[in-house]
Design a protein around this motif. Structure first.
Motif, PDB file in Angstrom:
ATOM      1  N   GLY A 100       0.783  -1.225   0.000  1.00  0.00           N
ATOM      2  CA  GLY A 100       0.000   0.000   0.000  1.00  0.00           C
ATOM      3  C   GLY A 100       0.811   1.269   0.000  1.00  0.00           C
ATOM      4  N   THR A 166      -7.248   7.194   4.979  1.00  0.00           N
ATOM      5  CA  THR A 166      -7.077   5.824   4.499  1.00  0.00           C
ATOM      6  C   THR A 166      -6.836   4.856   5.647  1.00  0.00           C
ATOM      7  OG1 THR A 166      -6.209   6.639   2.392  1.00  0.00           O
ATOM      8  CG2 THR A 166      -5.769   4.341   2.934  1.00  0.00           C
ATOM      9  N   ARG A 170      -9.417   1.773   6.568  1.00  0.00           N
ATOM     10  CA  ARG A 170      -8.847   0.420   6.601  1.00  0.00           C
ATOM     11  C   ARG A 170      -9.264  -0.291   7.890  1.00  0.00           C
ATOM     12  NH1 ARG A 170      -3.452   1.593   6.571  1.00  0.00           N
ATOM     13  NH2 ARG A 170      -3.460   1.714   4.285  1.00  0.00           N
ATOM     14  N   ILE A 195     -14.561  -3.328  -0.676  1.00  0.00           N
ATOM     15  CA  ILE A 195     -13.640  -2.190  -0.817  1.00  0.00           C
ATOM     16  C   ILE A 195     -13.288  -2.028  -2.287  1.00  0.00           C
ATOM     17  CG2 ILE A 195     -11.342  -1.278  -0.289  1.00  0.00           C
ATOM     18  CD1 ILE A 195     -11.398  -2.800   2.330  1.00  0.00           C
ATOM     19  N   ASP A 197     -10.621  -0.317  -4.266  1.00  0.00           N
ATOM     20  CA  ASP A 197      -9.302   0.219  -3.897  1.00  0.00           C
ATOM     21  C   ASP A 197      -8.541   0.637  -5.153  1.00  0.00           C
ATOM     22  OD1 ASP A 197      -7.226   0.916  -2.259  1.00  0.00           O
ATOM     23  OD2 ASP A 197      -6.722  -1.115  -1.630  1.00  0.00           O
ATOM     24  N   SER A 200      -4.870   1.083  -4.603  1.00  0.00           N
ATOM     25  CA  SER A 200      -4.231  -0.053  -3.909  1.00  0.00           C
ATOM     26  C   SER A 200      -3.661   0.328  -2.554  1.00  0.00           C
ATOM     27  CB  SER A 200      -3.108  -0.655  -4.784  1.00  0.00           C
ATOM     28  OG  SER A 200      -3.607  -1.031  -6.044  1.00  0.00           O
ATOM     29  N   ILE A 202      -5.754   1.044   0.425  1.00  0.00           N
ATOM     30  CA  ILE A 202      -6.524   0.626   1.599  1.00  0.00           C
ATOM     31  C   ILE A 202      -6.114  -0.784   2.024  1.00  0.00           C
ATOM     32  CG2 ILE A 202      -8.807   0.218   2.563  1.00  0.00           C
ATOM     33  CD1 ILE A 202      -9.942   2.156   0.508  1.00  0.00           C
ATOM     34  N   VAL A 220     -12.190  -7.254  -2.006  1.00  0.00           N
ATOM     35  CA  VAL A 220     -11.466  -6.088  -2.506  1.00  0.00           C
ATOM     36  C   VAL A 220     -11.372  -6.134  -4.019  1.00  0.00           C
ATOM     37  CG1 VAL A 220      -9.317  -4.768  -2.411  1.00  0.00           C
ATOM     38  CG2 VAL A 220     -10.085  -6.033  -0.376  1.00  0.00           C
ATOM     39  N   ASP A 222      -9.108  -4.462  -6.495  1.00  0.00           N
ATOM     40  CA  ASP A 222      -7.843  -3.734  -6.446  1.00  0.00           C
ATOM     41  C   ASP A 222      -7.532  -3.088  -7.788  1.00  0.00           C
ATOM     42  OD1 ASP A 222      -5.300  -3.011  -5.190  1.00  0.00           O
ATOM     43  OD2 ASP A 222      -4.414  -4.467  -6.576  1.00  0.00           O
ATOM     44  N   ASP A 245     -12.315   5.136  -1.376  1.00  0.00           N
ATOM     45  CA  ASP A 245     -11.394   6.195  -0.955  1.00  0.00           C
ATOM     46  C   ASP A 245     -11.329   7.313  -1.994  1.00  0.00           C
ATOM     47  OD1 ASP A 245      -9.718   7.212   0.953  1.00  0.00           O
ATOM     48  OD2 ASP A 245      -7.997   5.957   0.475  1.00  0.00           O
TER      49      ASP A 245
END
Length: 332
Positions: A100, A166, A170, A195, A197, A200, A202, A220, A222, A245
């Protein structure tokens, strides 16, 4: 203790970072490398230059100045020697690597049709170090619970960059997915969390697998654009809670509205320091004016201390916390 993220850096820079006092190294948030200009760090919200002996200084003329070779070596390390495979990231101006960690890039932009195609002659790097802080959501989470309907309020979390949005979402994902509810007295089972993300950051995925603990019932997407990812999550994974986010584009706002109407709880973040800031951004103004979110949280920071203010959909202030330290039970 040597942190894994130190392996990102060329040997000259890593040596200087390892020479920093332990307390500074553990609180490191950013390392700014600018070719032939002073090496700068941000530790606990305080900025320092780093001398060739690894000492902290406020005098830029005393600082180590990374060379072109340092920059090229760093670029090789973060791109795994395959810069051409990261053209999309270069177009956006940053690279997110496993764990991350996000590296902002500056240099000469190459345009195509008036739009940035990619960045070349890269000479500036801002390495933002991602950290997992369990309990970061303990204090705020009870205020986000709709006890009557046994769900989470639709919530927009706002702050300027580097204030902990963030890190907070998380830990929200981890707790909600695990059936942990901060400092509340509820005992609900964990909910399904989705999520999206895009950056990438979170979940810190590597090959699709989260590097951070985001909970046992969390899925997720991603590296997926937020607007498209929210719709994919709704169609395919039936989440109870959707986390995304840094919304800000018109298509993000449209996807948020679609998700709200789908009967799931939405937790989103955005850059800004007040509801008035949100009204100044056309894509988000309609969300605020039409009371699409039920709760607003504004994060503030002073050094290592974090606080938050909560507002309801009518923009009335519900709660203001005092500052909590990074190494306490609050967010980073």
């Amino acid at each position: 203790m040597i942190m894994n993220w130190l392996e990102l850096f060329p040997e000259n820079v890593k040596r200087l970072l390892l020479h920093l006092p332990k307390g500074v190294l553990e609180r490191l948030e950013e390392v700014r490398i600018r070719e032939d200009r002073p090496l700068e760090i941000n530790a606990g919200g305080k900025f320092h230059f780093v001398s060739p002996d690894g000492e902290l200084t406020q005098r830029p003329q005393e600082a180590y100045k990374p060379s072109r070779e340092d920059g090229h070596r760093l670029l090789d390390l973060i791109s795994n020697h395959s810069l051409y495979t990261m053209e999309e990231e270069l177009r956006k101006g940053f690279i997110t690597i496993p764990g991350g960690h996000r590296i902002g890039l500056t240099g000469r932009t190459v345009l195509s049709g008036g739009r940035v195609e990619h960045i070349r002659d890269i000479s500036g790097f801002n390495v933002r170090i991602a950290k997992e802080i369990r309990g970061a959501a303990d204090e705020i989470l009870p205020y986000l619970l709709d006890i009557k309907r046994k769900r989470l309020f639709h919530t927009l979390i706002m702050s300027p960059p580097q204030h902990g949005k963030t890190t907070l979402v998380r830990d929200l994902a981890r707790q909600v997915s695990s059936g942990l509810w901060g400092r509340s007295n509820v005992h609900w089972p964990g909910l399904k969390v989705g999520i999206v993300d895009e950056r990438s950051e979170i979940a810190g995925c590597k090959r699709g697998v989260p590097g951070f603990d985001v909970g046992p019932r969390t899925d997720v997407l991603d590296g997926c654009p937020k607007a498209e990812g929210m719709m994919m999550m709704l169609r395919s994974m039936s989440p109870d809670v959707l986390i995304v986010d840094e919304i800000g584009r018109p298509e993000d706002a449209e996807a948020v509205i679609e998700a709200l109407h789908a009967g799931i709880s939405v937790i989103a973040t955005a850059h800004g320091s007040s509801l008035q800031d949100m009204r100044g951004r056309p894509a988000l103004a309609a969300l605020v004016d039409n009371q699409m979110f039920e709760m607003y949280a504004v994060l503030t920071r002073s050094g290592d201390e974090r606080s938050f203010r909560l507002h309801d959909s009518g923009q009335r202030t519900l709660q203001t916390t005092r500052g909590s330290r990074l190494d306490g039970d609050a967010f980073a």
